[in-house]
Design a protein around this motif. Structure first.
Motif, PDB file in Angstrom:
ATOM      1  N   MET A 177      13.003 -11.100  30.045  1.00  0.00           N
ATOM      2  CA  MET A 177      12.807 -10.989  28.607  1.00  0.00           C
ATOM      3  C   MET A 177      11.871  -9.807  28.352  1.00  0.00           C
ATOM      4  N   SER A 178      12.324  -8.849  27.566  1.00  0.00           N
ATOM      5  CA  SER A 178      11.490  -7.677  27.323  1.00  0.00           C
ATOM      6  C   SER A 178      10.388  -8.013  26.325  1.00  0.00           C
ATOM      7  N   GLU A 179       9.304  -7.278  26.426  1.00  0.00           N
ATOM      8  CA  GLU A 179       8.200  -7.515  25.504  1.00  0.00           C
ATOM      9  C   GLU A 179       7.393  -6.236  25.364  1.00  0.00           C
ATOM     10  N   TRP A 180       7.005  -5.923  24.146  1.00  0.00           N
ATOM     11  CA  TRP A 180       6.105  -4.817  23.853  1.00  0.00           C
ATOM     12  C   TRP A 180       5.171  -5.257  22.743  1.00  0.00           C
ATOM     13  N   THR A 181       4.036  -4.587  22.627  1.00  0.00           N
ATOM     14  CA  THR A 181       3.070  -4.897  21.582  1.00  0.00           C
ATOM     15  C   THR A 181       2.608  -3.602  20.933  1.00  0.00           C
ATOM     16  N   LEU A 182       2.494  -3.644  19.615  1.00  0.00           N
ATOM     17  CA  LEU A 182       2.013  -2.514  18.823  1.00  0.00           C
ATOM     18  C   LEU A 182       0.992  -3.043  17.837  1.00  0.00           C
ATOM     19  N   SER A 183      -0.208  -2.455  17.830  1.00  0.00           N
ATOM     20  CA  SER A 183      -1.251  -2.861  16.878  1.00  0.00           C
ATOM     21  C   SER A 183      -1.546  -1.723  15.922  1.00  0.00           C
ATOM     22  N   LEU A 184      -1.646  -2.063  14.653  1.00  0.00           N
ATOM     23  CA  LEU A 184      -1.935  -1.096  13.599  1.00  0.00           C
ATOM     24  C   LEU A 184      -3.042  -1.651  12.715  1.00  0.00           C
ATOM     25  N   THR A 185      -3.807  -0.772  12.105  1.00  0.00           N
ATOM     26  CA  THR A 185      -4.812  -1.197  11.141  1.00  0.00           C
ATOM     27  C   THR A 185      -4.432  -0.612   9.788  1.00  0.00           C
ATOM     28  N   VAL A 186      -4.435  -1.473   8.765  1.00  0.00           N
ATOM     29  CA  VAL A 186      -4.114  -1.030   7.409  1.00  0.00           C
ATOM     30  C   VAL A 186      -5.220  -1.467   6.468  1.00  0.00           C
ATOM     31  N   ASP A 187      -5.403  -0.707   5.393  1.00  0.00           N
ATOM     32  CA  ASP A 187      -6.408  -1.021   4.378  1.00  0.00           C
ATOM     33  C   ASP A 187      -5.717  -1.541   3.132  1.00  0.00           C
ATOM     34  N   GLY A 188      -5.976  -2.794   2.795  1.00  0.00           N
ATOM     35  CA  GLY A 188      -5.543  -3.343   1.520  1.00  0.00           C
ATOM     36  C   GLY A 188      -4.107  -3.796   1.469  1.00  0.00           C
ATOM     37  N   PRO A 189      -3.790  -4.545   0.418  1.00  0.00           N
ATOM     38  CA  PRO A 189      -2.453  -5.129   0.281  1.00  0.00           C
ATOM     39  C   PRO A 189      -1.346  -4.096   0.084  1.00  0.00           C
ATOM     40  N   GLU A 190      -1.640  -2.987  -0.593  1.00  0.00           N
ATOM     41  CA  GLU A 190      -0.594  -1.986  -0.818  1.00  0.00           C
ATOM     42  C   GLU A 190      -0.121  -1.395   0.500  1.00  0.00           C
ATOM     43  N   ARG A 191      -1.070  -1.098   1.390  1.00  0.00           N
ATOM     44  CA  ARG A 191      -0.684  -0.524   2.689  1.00  0.00           C
ATOM     45  C   ARG A 191      -0.036  -1.570   3.583  1.00  0.00           C
ATOM     46  N   THR A 192      -0.480  -2.817   3.468  1.00  0.00           N
ATOM     47  CA  THR A 192       0.169  -3.903   4.212  1.00  0.00           C
ATOM     48  C   THR A 192       1.628  -3.993   3.786  1.00  0.00           C
ATOM     49  N   GLN A 193       1.871  -3.968   2.478  1.00  0.00           N
ATOM     50  CA  GLN A 193       3.236  -4.051   1.976  1.00  0.00           C
ATOM     51  C   GLN A 193       4.047  -2.814   2.346  1.00  0.00           C
ATOM     52  N   ALA A 194       3.430  -1.643   2.328  1.00  0.00           N
ATOM     53  CA  ALA A 194       4.154  -0.419   2.673  1.00  0.00           C
ATOM     54  C   ALA A 194       4.609  -0.448   4.136  1.00  0.00           C
ATOM     55  N   LEU A 195       3.732  -0.895   5.024  1.00  0.00           N
ATOM     56  CA  LEU A 195       4.102  -1.025   6.431  1.00  0.00           C
ATOM     57  C   LEU A 195       5.244  -2.022   6.581  1.00  0.00           C
ATOM     58  N   ALA A 196       5.121  -3.179   5.931  1.00  0.00           N
ATOM     59  CA  ALA A 196       6.159  -4.211   6.008  1.00  0.00           C
ATOM     60  C   ALA A 196       7.471  -3.712   5.402  1.00  0.00           C
ATOM     61  N   GLU A 197       7.392  -2.933   4.347  1.00  0.00           N
ATOM     62  CA  GLU A 197       8.609  -2.390   3.730  1.00  0.00           C
ATOM     63  C   GLU A 197       9.348  -1.475   4.704  1.00  0.00           C
ATOM     64  N   ARG A 198       8.602  -0.643   5.435  1.00  0.00           N
ATOM     65  CA  ARG A 198       9.238   0.226   6.430  1.00  0.00           C
ATOM     66  C   ARG A 198       9.894  -0.609   7.532  1.00  0.00           C
ATOM     67  N   LEU A 199       9.221  -1.688   7.934  1.00  0.00           N
ATOM     68  CA  LEU A 199       9.812  -2.576   8.931  1.00  0.00           C
ATOM     69  C   LEU A 199      11.045  -3.268   8.356  1.00  0.00           C
ATOM     70  N   GLY A 200      10.940  -3.775   7.137  1.00  0.00           N
ATOM     71  CA  GLY A 200      12.058  -4.470   6.506  1.00  0.00           C
ATOM     72  C   GLY A 200      13.311  -3.617   6.418  1.00  0.00           C
ATOM     73  N   ALA A 201      13.137  -2.315   6.209  1.00  0.00           N
ATOM     74  CA  ALA A 201      14.279  -1.410   6.114  1.00  0.00           C
ATOM     75  C   ALA A 201      15.021  -1.306   7.444  1.00  0.00           C
ATOM     76  N   ARG A 202      14.383  -1.708   8.534  1.00  0.00           N
ATOM     77  CA  ARG A 202      14.985  -1.618   9.866  1.00  0.00           C
ATOM     78  C   ARG A 202      15.484  -2.963  10.395  1.00  0.00           C
ATOM     79  N   LEU A 203      15.261  -4.025   9.639  1.00  0.00           N
ATOM     80  CA  LEU A 203      15.685  -5.350  10.092  1.00  0.00           C
ATOM     81  C   LEU A 203      17.152  -5.588   9.768  1.00  0.00           C
ATOM     82  N   ARG A 204      17.740  -6.542  10.478  1.00  0.00           N
ATOM     83  CA  ARG A 204      19.149  -6.872  10.258  1.00  0.00           C
ATOM     84  C   ARG A 204      19.342  -8.377  10.341  1.00  0.00           C
ATOM     85  N   ALA A 205      20.494  -8.821   9.889  1.00  0.00           N
ATOM     86  CA  ALA A 205      20.820 -10.249   9.931  1.00  0.00           C
ATOM     87  C   ALA A 205      20.632 -10.766  11.350  1.00  0.00           C
TER      88      ALA A 205
END
Length: 196
Positions: free
Chosen positions: A1-29
């Protein structure tokens, strides 16, 4: 089973949402995301960003009292025909058997499933998952829950939107879906995300 870890630091809810939005654009069913973090860490804020990236109907709030909320893809949105978002709060569920009682297996292959408080309860739903841990700055106290005016089912907002302190967001990809390593999450036209 493959595994990787990535840690990021974000400031505030807007940046949290922006990071999640970029991830969401890459997700699939079929993608399963397991969110972990204390009250006020930003789990629902993160899920709101995912929803924007997926192109689902706005209005994502915590499913604390209903356990599961389904947010349909918007046909004229940024990802027409994309997957729906199934948002789960497993805090009150004590086991994988109780998760099975809410029938997530009916939607897990056709939607992106995000489970707050799901560690140890939902891993059996898919052969791959993305584990996301949100942590508040060291020493900060979690805000008290605040009732949302007009929210259905007495849902509460854990005051994330007013909290601009930094968050560490750690993503761990597990299983064949994530074998290629972390998805690129840098904003368009910018270098690596903070903490990269």
């Amino acid at each position: 089973m493959s595994e990787w870890t990535l840690s990021l630091t974000v400031d505030g809810p807007e940046r949290t949402q922006a990071l999640a939005e970029r991830l969401g654009a890459r997700l699939r069913a079929g993608d399963l995301l397991v969110l972990t973090g204390e009250l006020g860490a930003g789990k629902t804020t993160f899920t709101q960003g995912l929803g924007r990236g997926l192109g689902v109907r706005p209005g994502i709030i915590s499913p604390t009292f209903v356990l599961v909320r389904r947010h349909p893809n918007v046909p004229d949105g940024p990802r027409p025909g994309g997957p729906d978002l199934v948002h789960v709060d497993a805090y009150r569920l004590g086991s994988a058997a109780e998760v099975d009682d809410i029938d997530l297996e009916d939607t897990v292959d056709t939607a992106v499933t995000v489970v707050e408080w799901g560690t140890g309860k939902v891993e059996h739903l898919a052969d791959s998952r993305l584990e996301i841990v949100l942590e508040r700055a060291v020493g900060a106290a979690a805000p008290a829950p605040v009732a949302m005016p007009g929210a259905a089912d007495g849902a509460e907002d854990d005051a994330e939107d007013d909290d601009a302190e930094p968050r560490r967001i750690t993503l761990t990809g597990i299983g064949p879906r994530w074998a290629g390593g972390p998805p690129p999450l840098d904003p368009p036209g910018e270098g690596p995300a903070p903490g990269h």
